[in-house]
Design a protein around this motif. Structure first.
Motif, PDB file in Angstrom:
ATOM      1  N   VAL A  16      12.417   6.042 -10.110  1.00 27.67           N
ATOM      2  CA  VAL A  16      12.795   6.350  -8.742  1.00 27.67           C
ATOM      3  C   VAL A  16      12.590   5.106  -7.896  1.00 27.67           C
ATOM      4  CG1 VAL A  16      10.495   7.170  -8.070  1.00 27.67           C
ATOM      5  CG2 VAL A  16      12.509   8.011  -6.836  1.00 27.67           C
ATOM      6  N   ARG A  17      13.473   4.902  -6.945  1.00 30.83           N
ATOM      7  CA  ARG A  17      13.373   3.753  -6.038  1.00 30.83           C
ATOM      8  C   ARG A  17      12.601   4.154  -4.791  1.00 30.83           C
ATOM      9  NH1 ARG A  17      14.381  -1.316  -6.900  1.00 30.83           N
ATOM     10  NH2 ARG A  17      15.547  -1.580  -4.951  1.00 30.83           N
ATOM     11  N   TRP A  18      11.927   3.171  -4.166  1.00 31.15           N
ATOM     12  CA  TRP A  18      11.238   3.410  -2.904  1.00 31.15           C
ATOM     13  C   TRP A  18      11.496   2.246  -1.955  1.00 31.15           C
ATOM     14  CZ3 TRP A  18       7.821  -0.277  -1.272  1.00 31.15           C
ATOM     15  CH2 TRP A  18       7.264  -1.126  -2.239  1.00 31.15           C
ATOM     16  N   ARG A  19      11.401   2.512  -0.642  1.00 32.67           N
ATOM     17  CA  ARG A  19      11.561   1.461   0.359  1.00 32.67           C
ATOM     18  C   ARG A  19      10.766   1.837   1.598  1.00 32.67           C
ATOM     19  NH1 ARG A  19      17.808   3.009   0.701  1.00 32.67           N
ATOM     20  NH2 ARG A  19      17.661   5.000   1.836  1.00 32.67           N
ATOM     21  N   THR A  20      10.424   0.818   2.362  1.00 29.95           N
ATOM     22  CA  THR A  20       9.681   1.038   3.606  1.00 29.95           C
ATOM     23  C   THR A  20      10.601   0.847   4.805  1.00 29.95           C
ATOM     24  OG1 THR A  20       8.970  -1.270   3.738  1.00 29.95           O
ATOM     25  CG2 THR A  20       7.512   0.274   2.586  1.00 29.95           C
ATOM     26  N   LYS A  21      10.197   1.456   5.919  1.00 30.12           N
ATOM     27  CA  LYS A  21      10.966   1.336   7.160  1.00 30.12           C
ATOM     28  C   LYS A  21       9.983   1.191   8.310  1.00 30.12           C
ATOM     29  CE  LYS A  21      14.132   3.913  10.150  1.00 30.12           C
ATOM     30  NZ  LYS A  21      14.869   5.192  10.341  1.00 30.12           N
ATOM     31  N   ASP A  22      10.186   0.167   9.121  1.00 22.69           N
ATOM     32  CA  ASP A  22       9.301  -0.052  10.266  1.00 22.69           C
ATOM     33  C   ASP A  22       9.474   1.061  11.302  1.00 22.69           C
ATOM     34  OD1 ASP A  22       8.540  -2.337   9.039  1.00 22.69           O
ATOM     35  OD2 ASP A  22       9.578  -3.717  10.401  1.00 22.69           O
ATOM     36  N   LEU A  23       8.353   1.499  11.815  1.00 23.26           N
ATOM     37  CA  LEU A  23       8.356   2.374  12.984  1.00 23.26           C
ATOM     38  C   LEU A  23       7.713   1.588  14.116  1.00 23.26           C
ATOM     39  CD1 LEU A  23       7.463   5.793  11.285  1.00 23.26           C
ATOM     40  CD2 LEU A  23       9.722   4.936  11.978  1.00 23.26           C
ATOM     41  N   THR A  24       6.442   1.826  14.379  1.00 21.58           N
ATOM     42  CA  THR A  24       5.738   0.975  15.355  1.00 21.58           C
ATOM     43  C   THR A  24       5.039  -0.178  14.653  1.00 21.58           C
ATOM     44  OG1 THR A  24       3.843   2.493  15.217  1.00 21.58           O
ATOM     45  CG2 THR A  24       5.399   2.847  17.019  1.00 21.58           C
ATOM     46  N   ALA A  25       4.803  -0.047  13.347  1.00 20.20           N
ATOM     47  CA  ALA A  25       4.243  -1.150  12.566  1.00 20.20           C
ATOM     48  C   ALA A  25       5.385  -2.034  12.068  1.00 20.20           C
ATOM     49  CB  ALA A  25       3.437  -0.606  11.390  1.00 20.20           C
ATOM     50  N   VAL A  26       5.132  -3.342  11.930  1.00 21.11           N
ATOM     51  CA  VAL A  26       6.175  -4.316  11.608  1.00 21.11           C
ATOM     52  C   VAL A  26       5.896  -4.936  10.242  1.00 21.11           C
ATOM     53  CG1 VAL A  26       7.349  -6.432  12.326  1.00 21.11           C
ATOM     54  CG2 VAL A  26       6.527  -4.799  14.056  1.00 21.11           C
ATOM     55  N   HIS A  27       6.943  -4.969   9.407  1.00 16.86           N
ATOM     56  CA  HIS A  27       6.860  -5.594   8.088  1.00 16.86           C
ATOM     57  C   HIS A  27       6.534  -7.080   8.221  1.00 16.86           C
ATOM     58  CE1 HIS A  27       7.837  -6.925   4.103  1.00 16.86           C
ATOM     59  NE2 HIS A  27       9.003  -7.490   4.463  1.00 16.86           N
ATOM     60  N   ASN A  28       5.626  -7.572   7.384  1.00  9.18           N
ATOM     61  CA  ASN A  28       5.149  -8.950   7.348  1.00  9.18           C
ATOM     62  C   ASN A  28       4.266  -9.313   8.536  1.00  9.18           C
ATOM     63  OD1 ASN A  28       6.213  -9.694   4.891  1.00  9.18           O
ATOM     64  ND2 ASN A  28       8.179 -10.379   5.765  1.00  9.18           N
ATOM     65  N   LYS A  29       4.009  -8.360   9.412  1.00 15.66           N
ATOM     66  CA  LYS A  29       3.075  -8.593  10.520  1.00 15.66           C
ATOM     67  C   LYS A  29       1.874  -7.657  10.400  1.00 15.66           C
ATOM     68  CE  LYS A  29       2.564  -8.294  15.541  1.00 15.66           C
ATOM     69  NZ  LYS A  29       3.205  -7.911  16.835  1.00 15.66           N
ATOM     70  N   ASP A  30       2.166  -6.387  10.230  1.00 13.13           N
ATOM     71  CA  ASP A  30       1.091  -5.399  10.076  1.00 13.13           C
ATOM     72  C   ASP A  30       0.889  -4.996   8.625  1.00 13.13           C
ATOM     73  OD1 ASP A  30       0.588  -5.008  12.943  1.00 13.13           O
ATOM     74  OD2 ASP A  30       2.604  -4.154  12.967  1.00 13.13           O
ATOM     75  N   TYR A  31       1.928  -5.127   7.831  1.00 18.45           N
ATOM     76  CA  TYR A  31       1.844  -4.743   6.419  1.00 18.45           C
ATOM     77  C   TYR A  31       2.953  -5.477   5.665  1.00 18.45           C
ATOM     78  CZ  TYR A  31       6.062  -1.896   6.898  1.00 18.45           C
ATOM     79  OH  TYR A  31       7.366  -1.491   7.090  1.00 18.45           O
ATOM     80  N   ILE A  32       2.867  -5.462   4.347  1.00 20.78           N
ATOM     81  CA  ILE A  32       3.921  -6.046   3.511  1.00 20.78           C
ATOM     82  C   ILE A  32       4.616  -4.904   2.788  1.00 20.78           C
ATOM     83  CG2 ILE A  32       4.432  -7.558   1.560  1.00 20.78           C
ATOM     84  CD1 ILE A  32       2.087  -9.268   2.348  1.00 20.78           C
ATOM     85  N   GLY A  33       5.856  -4.646   3.174  1.00 20.24           N
ATOM     86  CA  GLY A  33       6.609  -3.542   2.599  1.00 20.24           C
ATOM     87  C   GLY A  33       7.717  -4.024   1.703  1.00 20.24           C
ATOM     88  N   GLY A  34       8.917  -3.445   1.917  1.00 25.51           N
ATOM     89  CA  GLY A  34      10.060  -3.833   1.097  1.00 25.51           C
ATOM     90  C   GLY A  34      10.559  -2.691   0.251  1.00 25.51           C
TER      91      GLY A  34
END
Length: 820
Positions: A486-504
């Motif tokens: 299964v594939r997964w992905r993150t989406k910024d809400l009030t938190a920002v990718h590469n600033k508050d967390y590392i998603g992708g």
């Protein structure tokens, strides 16, 4: 001319009837008197609730004792109870549960012009039989399977049992041997004075005056709250425990709201806390009347989570009693054999047919060892998901490893993954054998009929910013057959990718049989400063994780998206603090007594004491039926006034009035249906007065870890019934007739037969409890144990009560003649 005030059964009552019932049909009168009698039983239970609250307030009184403190400059103060628990239970508490029977006997003899009646003595013996036989039988059966309850305070229990048996034997001596059919003043004085003798004797035994007691001092046993002037502002130990529990709940169940976490925590603390007999009686009465519960009600969803948390805690407690096995040698340097499972959990695919469970032995290996292995249902049920196992496994000399196989039932129907447990125990007591840390093994049956669905374990996660990583769990449910992705992905809400967390994005791969995977997302530390260089407190920020594109055959489950909320440590601690504070407020609201008349009337006039959200239809019906009594008895002064003494006196007077009313209703009802007063006493009246105690004892048997609060006090109450319920009216009547130059005559045939029959049944009941405690087949406990033996014990005691009622009734109607 017809005398409208001289008709069938019109002169049976002391207060009733209040109007002419001459034109009423007999059937209508029977129905109305029966309904009124049970309605008054309900009212008596409610006023007894207030009576018990007053007693609780009186017996919980404390005082401060100054203790020299060598470590600190100022002395330490210790808060201790004024009342000894044993004295409180045998005096005020026992009197509180027996007040209706005692007052009924007194009122009957006074209202009968100081002549002996049948209703009062019959109720005393009948309620004693119901309490000892039926309530004990119910308590034996209601304990959860595989658990047992033992009486802890054996010396006090034995004392109360001996006094109870002596009480009824003394009745026979007075009525048939010393002065047959007559009670003299000295006999009534001796009967009445046995009550203080019982209290003093039990108190002395509890203090170790006549038997060996543990080494703890009395202050160590009775100290409730300890504090000093220096530490007065520190949090109490109870508050610290609440905070720790709130933290665990917040970490492990982050999807709960504050209100839900508060309710769960409140119920857990209240349910697992030790309570006395009075608490359980009040809780039972309020449950029967739709009143203010002492245990907060929770909805079905929270109930499932609550049961799951409790089961997990029980398993953890069995598997690890907070002891580090690496530092404790259970074998005591090889002098004892230690037996345990080789693993704490095992998983098996449904189609494998059976699961292997390993058992190992270490320590003393030069002796044969026998252990009992038995299965316990979890979400998987014996018979439908697996074949139950209960057998003894024997290790031969020097044998260290054994295996047992449990058969798994495979079917073609889809089922969620289920669990059950295997438990180890020692079937025969031995000083050379002990069960190790891993005494329970959890077995998970993995459904293999489908590839499964993939979903998050819960829809939201709360992660502290100080954590380096956020772990988001993805479960494979409804099957585990084959390899799926299964594939997964993150989406910024009030938190920002590469600033508050590392998603992708990424891919999770589940091999055949695997049911859980973790997405690990790195949390970045964010430092925002103001113009002065001080770190600024950030608001909570969050992001979303989504599952998509499952491989062929599998599917996305119900929880396809999860919100991860990052909170700073201060906010998390604030959340825990709010939950803890709300829990303490809830616990204060669940106390027995009320603080004011306003609060008392508010609880009386509202269903569930004002907790309307959790009220059921049954609660509303019970509240409507008991509304009149609740409002009437709300006029009794609350326990907060005058230390509970006004509540005690006021409710006692009202119990007396209610008892007089019930006595009239029972007498007229018995007359109308053609029942002897003795039969009415041992059936309708005894059941009505004992019903609150039945529910209270059942609840105590289930929740308490010992049998003291459920059946330990029954013999004490039965003894108090005789010493006060017969001793006091006998004393009053014998003095009255002595003053007139006559003797107090008491009819003996029916009463003596009933006492002899009850005493015989009581001996058998006590013998059953003794055997249950001594034999392993019954679980070595007075209550609970293996299913078949516990049901056999309970049914035997109930049969004894039925036998007692039938034989006493036949003798009352002279169907059987017994020469005594």
């Amino acid at each position: 001319m017809v005398d409208l005030y001289n008709y069938t059964c019109s002169y049976e009552g002391l207060l009733l009837p209040v109007m002419s019932e001459y034109t009423w049909s007999t059937g209508l009168r029977i129905f109305l008197y029966l309904i009124a009698m049970f309605w008054c039983f309900l009212g008596t239970s409610i006023v007894a609730d207030a009576f018990m609250c007053g007693i609780e307030k009186i017996t919980s009184k404390t005082k401060l004792i100054r203790i020299p403190n060598a470590e600190k400059k100022e002395d330490k103060f210790v808060e201790v109870k004024v009342w000894n628990d044993t004295v409180a239970n045998l005096s005020l508490m026992a009197f509180g549960t027996s007040a209706p029977e005692i007052l009924m006997s007194v009122i009957e003899i006074v209202g009968n012009k100081f002549k002996a009646g049948e209703l009062g003595p019959g109720t005393i013996v009948g309620s004693a039989a119901f309490n000892l036989l039926v309530i004990t039988g119910i308590c034996i059966v209601c304990v959860p399977d595989g658990e047992n309850r033992v009486i802890k305070s054996i010396p006090v229990y034995v004392t109360c049992t001996c006094f109870s048996m002596c009480a009824y034997i003394w009745m026979l001596i007075v009525l048939k041997l010393v002065t047959p059919g007559v009670v003299d003043i000295w006999e009534s004085v001796v009967t009445f004075c046995m009550f203080p003798v019982l209290v003093v004797t039990a108190f002395g035994i509890d203090k170790g005056c006549w038997c060996k007691k543990n080494n703890k001092t009395s202050s160590e046993l009775e100290i409730g709250i300890e504090f000093s002037k220096i530490d007065a502002d520190d949090e109490s130990e109870a508050t610290v425990d609440i905070i720790h529990m709130a933290k665990d709940l917040s970490r492990n169940h982050k999807d709960l709201t504050e209100d839900e976490a508060t309710v769960l925590l409140t119920r857990q603390l209240q349910e697992h806390q030790h309570h006395n007999t009075g608490w359980y009686r009040v809780h039972a009465v309020r449950g029967l009347t739709g009143g203010h519960r002492l245990l907060p009600k929770i909805n079905a969803t929270l109930k499932q989570l609550y049961d799951k948390i409790n089961r997990q805690k029980e398993i953890e407690q069995h598997m690890n009693e907070n002891i580090d096995v690496s530092t404790v040698d259970l074998s005591e340097s090889g002098t004892r054999a230690v037996v345990e499972f080789t693993a704490s959990s095992v998983a098996v695919l449904e189609n494998e047919g059976k699961v292997r469970v390993g058992i190992r032995r270490y320590g003393k290996v030069d002796i044969p060892v026998t252990v009992l292995v038995e299965t316990i249902d979890g979400t998987a049920e014996a018979g439908s998901d697996y074949k139950p196992l209960k057998e003894e496994i024997t290790f031969a000399v020097n044998e260290r490893l054994r295996e047992v196989y449990i058969e798994i039932i495979d079917d073609d129907e889809w089922e969620p993954d289920e669990i059950f447990f295997v438990k180890l125990s020692i079937p025969h007591e031995s000083k050379d054998i002990v069960v190790g840390k891993m005494a329970i093994n959890q077995i998970t049956i993995i459904n293999d009929d489908e590839p499964g669905k993939l979903e998050f374990s819960k829809p939201s996660y709360i992660i502290r910013e100080s954590n380096e990583c956020a772990q988001v769990y993805v479960n494979r449910v409804n099957g585990a057959d084959g390899l799926v992705t299964v594939r997964w992905r993150t989406k910024d809400l009030t938190a920002v990718h590469n600033k508050d967390y590392i998603g992708g994005e990424g891919t999770l791969t589940f091999e055949h049989g695997e049911t859980s995977k973790t997405i690990n997302l790195k949390i970045l530390e964010t430092n925002i400063h103001d113009g002065r260089g001080h770190k600024v407190m950030e608001r909570d920020h969050s992001f979303q994780v989504e599952l998509f594109s499952p491989s062929t055959g599998s599917a996305i489950g119900k929880i396809s998206k999860a919100i991860v909320t990052l909170v700073n440590d201060t906010e998390f601690d604030g959340l825990v603090s709010r939950i803890a504070n709300n829990t303490k407020k809830n616990l204060d609201g669940l106390r027995l007594d009320t603080s004011s008349w306003k609060e008392q009337f508010n609880e009386a006039m509202n269903v569930n004491g004002g907790d309307v959200e959790n009220a059921t239809v049954i609660d509303y019906i019970l509240h409507f039926i008991s509304f009149f009594w609740k409002v009437l008895f709300a006029f009794i002064p609350p326990p907060s006034i005058a230390g509970g003494y006004l509540t005690f006196i006021g409710s006692l007077i009202l119990i007396g009035l209610m008892t007089a009313l019930i006595s009239d209703l029972a007498s007229i009802f018995g007359c109308l249906v053609g029942l002897e007063k003795t039969v009415v006493a041992i059936t309708f009246v005894a059941l009505g007065t004992s019903m609150p105690d039945t529910f209270a004892s059942k609840l105590a048997a289930i929740n308490e870890k010992t049998a003291d609060s459920s059946v330990g006090n029954i013999n004490g109450s039965n003894a108090v019934n005789v010493f006060l319920g017969l001793g006091l009216p006998w004393l009053i009547a014998s003095i009255y007739w002595e003053a007139k130059g006559e003797r107090f005559e008491v009819p003996t045939d029916t009463l003596v037969f009933s006492v002899i029959l009850y005493t015989s049944c009581a001996i058998l009941a006590i013998l059953v409890l003794f055997i249950r405690r001594r034999l392993a087949v019954f679980g070595n406990g007075e209550l609970g144990g293996p299913k078949v033996p516990k049901y056999a014990s309970g049914l035997f005691l109930v049969f004894l009560w039925i036998f007692y009622v039938i034989m006493s009734s036949l003798q009352a109607y002279k169907v059987i003649e017994v020469n005594i």
